[in-house]
Design a protein around this motif. Structure first.
Motif, PDB file in Angstrom:
ATOM      1  N   LYS A  33       1.583   9.068  -5.934  1.00 56.48           N
ATOM      2  CA  LYS A  33       2.022  10.445  -5.688  1.00 56.48           C
ATOM      3  C   LYS A  33       2.987  10.914  -6.767  1.00 56.48           C
ATOM      4  O   LYS A  33       2.890  12.045  -7.264  1.00 56.48           O
ATOM      5  CB  LYS A  33       2.683  10.520  -4.311  1.00 56.48           C
ATOM      6  N   GLU A  34       3.939  10.033  -7.157  1.00 59.19           N
ATOM      7  CA  GLU A  34       4.881  10.387  -8.216  1.00 59.19           C
ATOM      8  C   GLU A  34       4.172  10.585  -9.548  1.00 59.19           C
ATOM      9  O   GLU A  34       4.494  11.491 -10.318  1.00 59.19           O
ATOM     10  CB  GLU A  34       5.941   9.292  -8.347  1.00 59.19           C
TER      11      GLU A  34
ATOM     12  N   ALA B  36       1.089  11.567  -9.932  1.00 62.05           N
ATOM     13  CA  ALA B  36       0.361  12.840  -9.865  1.00 62.05           C
ATOM     14  C   ALA B  36       1.312  14.017 -10.045  1.00 62.05           C
ATOM     15  O   ALA B  36       0.987  14.989 -10.749  1.00 62.05           O
ATOM     16  CB  ALA B  36      -0.362  12.949  -8.523  1.00 62.05           C
ATOM     17  N   ARG B  37       2.522  13.923  -9.433  1.00 65.26           N
ATOM     18  CA  ARG B  37       3.491  15.011  -9.582  1.00 65.26           C
ATOM     19  C   ARG B  37       3.955  15.127 -11.030  1.00 65.26           C
ATOM     20  O   ARG B  37       4.086  16.223 -11.578  1.00 65.26           O
ATOM     21  CB  ARG B  37       4.690  14.755  -8.672  1.00 65.26           C
ATOM     22  N   TYR B  38       4.217  13.978 -11.672  1.00 67.27           N
ATOM     23  CA  TYR B  38       4.638  13.986 -13.075  1.00 67.27           C
ATOM     24  C   TYR B  38       3.544  14.558 -13.963  1.00 67.27           C
ATOM     25  O   TYR B  38       3.825  15.358 -14.870  1.00 67.27           O
ATOM     26  CB  TYR B  38       4.979  12.565 -13.508  1.00 67.27           C
ATOM     27  N   ALA B  39       2.285  14.170 -13.686  1.00 66.30           N
ATOM     28  CA  ALA B  39       1.171  14.702 -14.482  1.00 66.30           C
ATOM     29  C   ALA B  39       1.052  16.213 -14.299  1.00 66.30           C
ATOM     30  O   ALA B  39       0.807  16.946 -15.267  1.00 66.30           O
ATOM     31  CB  ALA B  39      -0.126  14.012 -14.073  1.00 66.30           C
ATOM     32  N   GLU B  40       1.263  16.687 -13.066  1.00 66.85           N
ATOM     33  CA  GLU B  40       1.191  18.132 -12.818  1.00 66.85           C
ATOM     34  C   GLU B  40       2.312  18.862 -13.546  1.00 66.85           C
ATOM     35  O   GLU B  40       2.098  19.932 -14.127  1.00 66.85           O
ATOM     36  CB  GLU B  40       1.289  18.390 -11.316  1.00 66.85           C
TER      37      GLU B  40
ATOM     38  N   ALA C  75       0.835  -1.208   0.000  1.00 71.40           N
ATOM     39  CA  ALA C  75       0.000   0.000   0.000  1.00 71.40           C
ATOM     40  C   ALA C  75       0.865   1.250   0.000  1.00 71.40           C
ATOM     41  O   ALA C  75       0.575   2.220  -0.706  1.00 71.40           O
ATOM     42  CB  ALA C  75      -0.933  -0.004   1.217  1.00 71.40           C
ATOM     43  N   ARG C  76       1.954   1.218   0.797  1.00 75.82           N
ATOM     44  CA  ARG C  76       2.859   2.378   0.809  1.00 75.82           C
ATOM     45  C   ARG C  76       3.511   2.573  -0.557  1.00 75.82           C
ATOM     46  O   ARG C  76       3.651   3.696  -1.047  1.00 75.82           O
ATOM     47  CB  ARG C  76       3.924   2.206   1.888  1.00 75.82           C
ATOM     48  N   ILE C  77       3.945   1.459  -1.171  1.00 72.01           N
ATOM     49  CA  ILE C  77       4.559   1.556  -2.508  1.00 72.01           C
ATOM     50  C   ILE C  77       3.552   2.107  -3.520  1.00 72.01           C
ATOM     51  O   ILE C  77       3.859   2.975  -4.348  1.00 72.01           O
ATOM     52  CB  ILE C  77       5.074   0.176  -2.949  1.00 72.01           C
ATOM     53  N   SER C  78       2.314   1.605  -3.436  1.00 71.50           N
ATOM     54  CA  SER C  78       1.276   2.086  -4.354  1.00 71.50           C
ATOM     55  C   SER C  78       0.991   3.570  -4.132  1.00 71.50           C
ATOM     56  O   SER C  78       0.812   4.331  -5.091  1.00 71.50           O
ATOM     57  CB  SER C  78      -0.001   1.265  -4.167  1.00 71.50           C
ATOM     58  N   ALA C  79       0.953   3.968  -2.848  1.00 76.79           N
ATOM     59  CA  ALA C  79       0.703   5.383  -2.549  1.00 76.79           C
ATOM     60  C   ALA C  79       1.837   6.257  -3.071  1.00 76.79           C
ATOM     61  O   ALA C  79       1.603   7.330  -3.643  1.00 76.79           O
ATOM     62  CB  ALA C  79       0.536   5.574  -1.036  1.00 76.79           C
ATOM     63  N   THR C  80       3.095   5.792  -2.899  1.00 76.61           N
ATOM     64  CA  THR C  80       4.244   6.560  -3.404  1.00 76.61           C
ATOM     65  C   THR C  80       4.201   6.667  -4.923  1.00 76.61           C
ATOM     66  O   THR C  80       4.445   7.729  -5.504  1.00 76.61           O
ATOM     67  CB  THR C  80       5.552   5.900  -2.956  1.00 76.61           C
TER      68      THR C  80
END
Length: 259
Positions: free
Chosen positions: A79-80, A82-86, A71-76
């Motif tokens: 997040k990455e 989402a940051r790349y998309a932004e 779950a932590r790996i999936s969340a990370t």
């Protein structure tokens, strides 16, 4: 033999009572032994069940830790992503703004002001106003600091600051349009008391008001610079005029005279 013993016991009450007691004792011992074995089996089974429960609980705990790690790996990763998309959205927005800016500037007039040596006579300086943009510049206005003036001491009779482009502006300057004004002679630049003129140009283009441009005309860059004579079309015309005058004079000198 057994029948005789039974008959003997049956006839003797004491023997019968002792035999019954022995039977009960053996039965009790046998049952106690069986109960101990059952208890031992139950205890072993309980230990095995407890071990299995512990193993199952440990396995569940490990699985829970693995699920938490996943779950932590999936969340990370999310997040990455989402940051790349932004970042991609920001880059696309910047590219779109740059493209729009380039299209805007590509259709605007661009009026520049400079003081430079004359193209025909290098010892003369001219003040040049030129539209190097692709569209017509309208209502061109100038703001000078300090007020513009020629290098010559005789600027007073015809001050360049009173020239109409600076007093009333330029109503229309087409693409490639140029206005050239005499500014001074190179020999007077050394003693000229102004080092730099700053001029701000405003105009109107096809998209209404054009962004103002400010130019710093540094005359110190021209001081002490030597120029060699460059012959151009103006010099060719001058030489042809001289040749024409000489030919005319020769023709007159060799014309037959009337005696």
């Amino acid at each position: 033999m057994r029948d005789a013993r039974v008959l003997t016991i049956g006839r003797n009450p004491r023997l019968a009572r002792e035999g019954g007691l022995q039977f009960l004792e053996r039965l009790t011992n046998t049952m106690g032994c069986h109960m101990d074995i059952a208890a031992l089996i139950i205890s072993v089974l309980a230990v095995i069940a407890a071990g299995l429960s512990a193993y199952y609980a440990f396995s569940q705990k490990g699985a829970a830790w693995e699920q938490a790690g996943d779950a932590r790996i999936s969340a990370t990763a999310a997040k990455e992503s989402a940051r790349y998309a932004e970042e991609q959205v920001q880059l696309s927005q910047q590219a779109l703004e740059a493209e729009e800016r380039a299209r805007y500037e590509a259709r605007q007039p661009y009026v520049i002001v400079d003081i430079r040596p004359s193209d025909s006579i290098r010892k003369i300086y001219n003040l040049v106003i030129e539209n190097i943009g692709p569209s017509v510049a309208r209502d061109v206005q100038f703001a000078w600091d300090p007020p513009i003036r020629r290098m010559d001491a005789d600027d007073a009779p015809y001050p360049i600051a009173d020239a109409r482009p600076f007093t009333h502006g330029i109503p229309m300057l087409p693409p490639g349009g140029k206005i050239v004004m005499f500014f001074g002679v190179a020999t007077t630049l050394k003693n000229f008391d102004v080092d730099m003129f700053t001029v701000t140009v405003s105009a109107t283009g096809p998209d209404d008001i054009v962004e103002k441009h400010t130019y710093e005309i540094d005359l110190r860059l021209r001081r002490g610079v030597m120029y060699h004579d460059e012959h151009n079309f103006h010099d060719a015309v001058t030489q042809l005029e001289i040749l024409a005058d000489q030919a005319r004079k020769l023709r007159e000198d060799h014309r037959p005279k009337d005696y």
